[in-house]
Design a protein around this motif. Structure first.
Motif, mmCIF file in Angstrom:
data_model
loop_
_atom_site.group_PDB
_atom_site.id
_atom_site.type_symbol
_atom_site.label_atom_id
_atom_site.label_comp_id
_atom_site.label_asym_id
_atom_site.label_seq_id
_atom_site.Cartn_x
_atom_site.Cartn_y
_atom_site.Cartn_z
ATOM 1 N N PRO A 1 0.880 -1.176 -0.282
ATOM 2 C CA PRO A 1 -0.067 0.019 0.099
ATOM 3 C C PRO A 1 0.832 1.351 -0.190
ATOM 4 C CG PRO A 1 0.214 -0.969 2.299
ATOM 5 C CD PRO A 1 0.801 -2.123 1.290
ATOM 6 N N ASP A 2 0.453 2.337 -0.404
ATOM 7 C CA ASP A 2 1.289 3.761 -0.680
ATOM 8 C C ASP A 2 1.646 3.953 0.780
ATOM 9 O OD1 ASP A 2 0.794 3.920 -2.963
ATOM 10 O OD2 ASP A 2 -0.897 5.430 -3.125
ATOM 11 N N SER A 3 1.055 3.613 1.851
ATOM 12 C CA SER A 3 1.564 4.273 3.247
ATOM 13 C C SER A 3 2.739 3.181 3.725
ATOM 14 C CB SER A 3 0.276 3.973 4.298
ATOM 15 O OG SER A 3 0.072 2.585 4.264
ATOM 16 N N VAL A 4 3.074 2.174 2.827
ATOM 17 C CA VAL A 4 4.290 1.584 3.520
ATOM 18 C C VAL A 4 5.411 1.816 2.705
ATOM 19 C CG1 VAL A 4 5.455 -0.598 3.833
ATOM 20 C CG2 VAL A 4 2.805 -0.402 4.355
ATOM 21 N N PHE B 1 9.425 2.092 0.641
ATOM 22 C CA PHE B 1 10.001 1.031 0.210
ATOM 23 C C PHE B 1 10.941 0.778 1.447
ATOM 24 C CE2 PHE B 1 8.937 2.720 -3.979
ATOM 25 C CZ PHE B 1 8.264 1.928 -4.379
ATOM 26 N N ASP B 2 11.749 1.429 1.962
ATOM 27 C CA ASP B 2 12.689 1.225 2.982
ATOM 28 C C ASP B 2 12.190 0.269 4.135
ATOM 29 O OD1 ASP B 2 14.127 3.189 1.819
ATOM 30 O OD2 ASP B 2 14.247 4.517 3.362
ATOM 31 N N GLU B 3 11.182 0.686 4.692
ATOM 32 C CA GLU B 3 10.584 -0.372 5.842
ATOM 33 C C GLU B 3 10.209 -1.578 5.125
ATOM 34 O OE1 GLU B 3 6.887 1.470 8.090
ATOM 35 O OE2 GLU B 3 7.000 2.586 6.008
ATOM 36 N N ALA B 4 9.531 -1.639 3.924
ATOM 37 C CA ALA B 4 9.330 -2.818 3.455
ATOM 38 C C ALA B 4 10.517 -3.824 2.973
ATOM 39 C CB ALA B 4 8.410 -2.784 1.964
ATOM 40 N N ALA B 5 11.444 -3.348 2.681
ATOM 41 C CA ALA B 5 12.701 -3.942 2.216
ATOM 42 C C ALA B 5 13.153 -4.816 3.544
ATOM 43 C CB ALA B 5 13.726 -3.135 1.769
ATOM 44 N N THR B 6 12.771 -4.470 4.674
ATOM 45 C CA THR B 6 13.268 -5.294 5.617
ATOM 46 C C THR B 6 12.513 -6.597 5.962
ATOM 47 O OG1 THR B 6 11.750 -4.492 7.322
ATOM 48 C CG2 THR B 6 13.654 -2.957 7.090
ATOM 49 N N LEU B 7 11.324 -6.529 5.348
ATOM 50 C CA LEU B 7 10.643 -7.905 5.878
ATOM 51 C C LEU B 7 11.018 -9.162 5.484
ATOM 52 C CD1 LEU B 7 6.806 -5.999 5.104
ATOM 53 C CD2 LEU B 7 8.033 -6.494 7.476
ATOM 54 N N PRO B 8 11.276 -9.413 3.888
ATOM 55 C CA PRO B 8 11.314 -10.803 3.493
ATOM 56 C C PRO B 8 11.967 -11.852 4.272
ATOM 57 C CG PRO B 8 11.576 -9.259 1.686
ATOM 58 C CD PRO B 8 11.553 -8.382 2.923
ATOM 59 N N VAL B 9 13.523 -11.598 4.520
ATOM 60 C CA VAL B 9 14.007 -12.562 5.412
ATOM 61 C C VAL B 9 13.835 -12.434 6.818
ATOM 62 C CG1 VAL B 9 16.189 -13.673 5.841
ATOM 63 C CG2 VAL B 9 15.525 -13.441 3.497
ATOM 64 N N ALA B 10 14.237 -11.328 7.315
ATOM 65 C CA ALA B 10 14.268 -11.111 8.958
ATOM 66 C C ALA B 10 12.700 -11.450 9.306
ATOM 67 C CB ALA B 10 14.661 -10.128 9.169
ATOM 68 N N GLY B 11 11.694 -10.631 8.596
ATOM 69 C CA GLY B 11 10.277 -10.948 9.248
ATOM 70 C C GLY B 11 9.775 -12.348 8.940
ATOM 71 N N ILE B 12 10.029 -12.760 7.866
ATOM 72 C CA ILE B 12 9.443 -14.020 7.652
ATOM 73 C C ILE B 12 10.095 -15.257 8.512
ATOM 74 C CG2 ILE B 12 9.226 -16.064 5.931
ATOM 75 C CD1 ILE B 12 8.321 -14.116 3.673
ATOM 76 N N VAL C 1 3.342 -7.195 5.767
ATOM 77 C CA VAL C 1 2.694 -5.696 5.087
ATOM 78 C C VAL C 1 1.630 -5.266 5.398
ATOM 79 C CG1 VAL C 1 1.962 -4.485 3.033
ATOM 80 C CG2 VAL C 1 4.019 -6.271 3.035
ATOM 81 N N ASP C 2 0.552 -6.093 5.834
ATOM 82 C CA ASP C 2 -0.702 -5.645 6.595
ATOM 83 C C ASP C 2 -0.383 -5.112 8.041
ATOM 84 O OD1 ASP C 2 -2.205 -6.227 4.582
ATOM 85 O OD2 ASP C 2 -3.006 -8.161 5.513
ATOM 86 N N LEU C 3 0.592 -6.072 8.698
ATOM 87 C CA LEU C 3 0.792 -5.517 10.168
ATOM 88 C C LEU C 3 1.577 -4.027 10.112
ATOM 89 C CD1 LEU C 3 2.022 -8.828 11.682
ATOM 90 C CD2 LEU C 3 -0.088 -7.564 12.255
ATOM 91 N N LEU C 4 2.317 -3.926 9.205
ATOM 92 C CA LEU C 4 3.266 -2.871 9.267
ATOM 93 C C LEU C 4 2.338 -1.512 8.867
ATOM 94 C CD1 LEU C 4 6.470 -2.957 7.011
ATOM 95 C CD2 LEU C 4 6.207 -2.702 9.470
ATOM 96 N N GLU C 5 1.407 -1.720 8.009
ATOM 97 C CA GLU C 5 0.222 -0.729 7.469
ATOM 98 C C GLU C 5 -0.581 -0.444 8.666
ATOM 99 O OE1 GLU C 5 -2.516 -2.091 4.637
ATOM 100 O OE2 GLU C 5 -3.075 0.177 4.055
ATOM 101 N N GLN C 6 -0.930 -1.477 9.504
ATOM 102 C CA GLN C 6 -1.798 -1.217 10.688
ATOM 103 C C GLN C 6 -1.252 -0.588 11.729
ATOM 104 O OE1 GLN C 6 -3.530 -5.060 11.519
ATOM 105 N NE2 GLN C 6 -4.087 -5.242 9.404
#
Ligand code: NAP
Length: 301
Positions: A103-106, A108-119, A259-264
């Motif tokens: 979503p527009d509110s997230v 790119f910097d924040e989103a890029a942290t998610l794949p390996v560390a978050g999952i 991503v949903d959790l970040l957005e919320q």
């Protein structure tokens, strides 16, 4: 296109170079990358990694060309992507099953942290069966996986024990949901039901003596690089389960959840530093030297 490549003579063993554009398969989208994050496990630390390789597990950006098969997001869609290689480049080809729409509110910097560390944090907690009321210990809690694990364990209702190298490394962890921030097993006030271990070595050996009956230990990493002495009595006496976790793709649903959790606003990306990718070597060195609390992000282009 330009990309970060392994260069054993460069600072942090990473340098910008010109390489061929990727060649997307029929179910791949082509993404113009805006930001990437660094993970401890993918940094070139030895001459064993081939020079010229383009590393990169985590990348966020905009779809430049949709998949030829017609599946997945259209051109112009903002996405975060996971893959084993090739993320630290201006363009990345990625299967439609290894991305989530942003979503527009997230950012790119924040989103890029998610794949390996978050999952990794999410799936390791799931593997351990974390549920409300359990006491969950997390080693390397100051790091990328650790800071997500602290938050996600708390969101699952657990009482979180964050284990860090020293009090300064633990800064901010209470605000993320840790009930206890400790620097060693001797500071634990109760046995742990679950341990997520990012560090291994003597600390893990010691922590195995501080597990509750039927406790579960998930081995994620060995950042200490030190051997771990394992006595069978550790496992027998308290009927412990010791399992390993290894990241394995098929990431779309879990990425979308994060991503949903970040957005919320229920999850924070813990971005500690953002550098232009020209300074990748400095950022990589800082991460290896334990000078990053959370995630290091590079902006691309
Ligand atoms: N199995 C998988 O699929 C998977 C996925 C992701 C990561 N991993 C592994 O999990 C571990 C954590 O990954 P990460 O991305 O969270 O790394 P990170 O951000 O670098 O965090 C690692 C943490 O480990 C602690 N540590 C203790 N001894 C260390 C040492 N000698 N060198 C470096 N760090 C040390 C540090 O905390 P203090 O300074 O507070 O002690 C640091 O914050 C790594 O071993 C990584 O390879 C595995």
């Amino acid at each position: 296109m330009r990309a970060l490549v392994v260069d054993h003579a460069a600072p942090g063993q990473l340098a910008l170079a010109t390489v061929p554009d990727p060649d997307p398969g029929p179910d791949d989208v082509l993404v113009r990358v805006a930001a990437v994050s660094l993970n401890y496990g993918e940094l070139p630390r030895s001459s064993g990694v081939a020079a010229g390789t383009v590393p990169g597990w985590d990348a966020a950006g905009v779809v430049e060309r949709a998949a030829a098969s017609g599946t997945g997001p259209k051109a112009g869609t903002r996405v975060v992507t996971w893959g084993w290689t090739g993320g630290w480049a201006e363009l990345r080809a990625v299967p439609v099953g290894e991305l989530a729409v942003l979503p527009d509110s997230v950012g790119f910097d924040e989103a890029a942290t998610l794949p390996v560390a978050g999952i990794t944090a999410l799936r390791a907690l799931r593997k351990a069966g974390v549920r409300p009321g359990l006491r969950v210990g997390i080693t390397g809690a100051s790091g990328g996986v650790g800071r997500f694990a602290v938050q996600l364990a708390r969101l699952s209702g657990a009482e979180v024990y964050a284990l860090v190298g020293n009090p300064a490394r633990g800064e901010g962890l209470t605000a993320l949901g840790a009930a206890h921030v400790v620097t060693g097993a001797d500071e634990l006030d109760a046995p742990l039901d679950v341990l997520l271990d990012n560090v291994a070595g003597p600390q893990l050996t010691e922590l195995l003596d501080h597990m509750a009956r039927d406790g579960v230990v998930v081995s994620i990493g060995s950042a200490s690089g030190a051997p771990t002495a394992l006595r069978p009595s550790h496992l027998l006496a308290n009927r412990l389960t010791l399992v390993g976790y290894q990241d394995a793709g098929d990431s779309a649903a879990d990425l979308a959840h994060l991503v949903d959790l970040l957005e919320q606003g229920r999850l924070r990306a813990s971005v500690d530093r953002v550098d232009d990718w020209k300074a990748a070597g400095d950022a990589a060195t800082a991460l290896l030297e334990r000078r990053v609390r959370g995630k290091a992000v590079l902006t691309v282009g």
